[in-house]
Design a protein around this motif. Structure first.
Motif, PDB file in Angstrom:
ATOM      1  N   VAL A 127      35.040  50.678  37.099  1.00 29.54           N
ATOM      2  CA  VAL A 127      35.605  49.490  37.733  1.00 29.54           C
ATOM      3  C   VAL A 127      36.607  48.878  36.763  1.00 29.54           C
ATOM      4  N   LEU A 128      37.830  48.727  37.211  1.00 31.54           N
ATOM      5  CA  LEU A 128      38.891  48.197  36.357  1.00 31.54           C
ATOM      6  C   LEU A 128      38.901  46.675  36.328  1.00 31.54           C
ATOM      7  N   GLY A 129      38.491  46.053  37.429  1.00 30.59           N
ATOM      8  CA  GLY A 129      38.457  44.598  37.477  1.00 30.59           C
ATOM      9  C   GLY A 129      38.280  44.102  38.887  1.00 30.59           C
ATOM     10  N   VAL A 130      37.939  42.822  38.998  1.00 28.49           N
ATOM     11  CA  VAL A 130      37.781  42.156  40.289  1.00 28.49           C
ATOM     12  C   VAL A 130      38.580  40.872  40.248  1.00 28.49           C
ATOM     13  N   THR A 131      39.390  40.660  41.262  1.00 27.27           N
ATOM     14  CA  THR A 131      40.223  39.461  41.303  1.00 27.27           C
ATOM     15  C   THR A 131      40.178  38.844  42.686  1.00 27.27           C
ATOM     16  N   ALA A 132      40.417  37.544  42.739  1.00 28.73           N
ATOM     17  CA  ALA A 132      40.494  36.820  44.009  1.00 28.73           C
ATOM     18  C   ALA A 132      41.953  36.633  44.373  1.00 28.73           C
ATOM     19  N   ARG A 133      42.214  36.729  45.665  1.00 30.41           N
ATOM     20  CA  ARG A 133      43.553  36.395  46.185  1.00 30.41           C
ATOM     21  C   ARG A 133      43.326  35.514  47.391  1.00 30.41           C
ATOM     22  N   GLY A 134      43.471  34.183  47.210  1.00 36.64           N
ATOM     23  CA  GLY A 134      43.098  33.267  48.277  1.00 36.64           C
ATOM     24  C   GLY A 134      41.617  33.399  48.559  1.00 36.64           C
ATOM     25  N   LYS A 135      41.263  33.766  49.790  1.00 35.13           N
ATOM     26  CA  LYS A 135      39.868  33.958  50.169  1.00 35.13           C
ATOM     27  C   LYS A 135      39.472  35.435  50.205  1.00 35.13           C
TER      28      LYS A 135
END
Length: 280
Positions: free
Chosen positions: A43-51
């Motif tokens: 897993v490279l990363g987790v990000t939020a974009r708005g909802k």
């Protein structure tokens, strides 16, 4: 209720648990991806974009999810009992050597190429908690349809991303305007304050376990959820009515004294009839 701050928190929890780790378990419980297997990938990363949540995985893949009203991601130690709901509500499981992330009641779950993420989130306006935040563009988007009620414009994620129904109500209260005020009639001084105020509300709550807008202990919100109870500023009973464009109505709270302007008349089809409550 998942809004931009809640989704930001979920992204941080998932990132802290999964980023840099190799997946030892992968189970996507939606028919289209039932045979997809991400085990062995980092897993490279987790990000939020708005909802929206974007979990990026080695090999140029992204798992896109959206919580909508009652979805959630929970993170558990591998010896911990899962408590997010019954098994039939689980839509995704991502496990590592130490942690397991479980997605419950996810109405949107899709596996896509990372290069195609714009297909899922490219329609969104500037993100209140994201690196692309652009207050001038967000305000221009909100005012582009001057006849549209402000409350509806604030919920449109194409204008700015991250505001949900709670923040819509609280933001209109703090601006002192009715949610039914046409966006083009928002006084210039209040329009100028709107982007920074919206961003501030989400920023101060993204690290809090309980969302608050008032700064008062035990009285977290000014109007949301306070139908028929006294306004915290003037004592006038807070009103409740449905607001929407016909496709989806949202319960909307406002103080008719602190927020003058157009609104559904008492007893109209949009007005909510609930038993009055007492106290603050």
């Amino acid at each position: 209720m998942p809004e931009g701050d809640t989704v930001w928190q979920a992204a941080r929890r998932l990132h802290d648990a999964l980023a840099g780790e190799v997946l030892t378990r992968s189970d996507l419980r939606v028919p289209k991806y039932a045979t997809a297997d991400l085990t062995g990938r980092t897993v490279l990363g987790v990000t939020a974009r708005g909802k929206h949540l974007l979990t990026r995985v080695e090999g140029g893949l992204t798992l896109h999810s959206h919580l909508r009203m009652d979805g959630s991601w929970r993170v558990y130690a591998n010896d911990q009992r899962w408590t997010g709901g019954p098994g039939h509500q689980i839509r995704a499981i991502l496990g590592t050597a130490d942690r397991t992330a479980v997605g419950y009641r996810l109405p949107v779950l899709e596996l896509m190429r990372t290069a195609d993420e714009e297909r899922a989130v490219g329609h969104l306006g500037p993100d209140l908690l994201g690196p692309d935040w652009h207050p001038e563009r967000a305000l221009a988007n909100l005012l582009a349809d001057p006849a549209r009620p402000l409350g509806e414009a604030l919920l449109d994620q194409r204008n700015l991303a991250g505001i949900g129904n709670v923040y819509k109500c609280e933001l209109c209260f703090l601006l002192g305007v009715s949610p039914w005020l046409p966006a083009g009639e928002l006084p210039a001084d209040r329009a100028a304050k709107l982007p920074a105020l919206a961003k501030r509300l989400l920023e101060v709550n993204r690290d809090r376990p309980v969302r608050a807008t008032t700064g008062r202990r035990g009285q977290d919100l000014f109007v949301y959820g306070r139908a028929h109870r006294p306004c915290l500023r003037c004592g006038t009973p807070v009103r409740l009515a449905d607001q929407g464009d016909g496709s989806r109505e949202r319960p909307t709270y406002w103080c008719p004294a602190c927020q003058p302007g157009p609104a559904p008349a008492p007893g109209s089809p949009a007005a909510r009839r609930i038993r009055p409550r007492t106290g603050n």
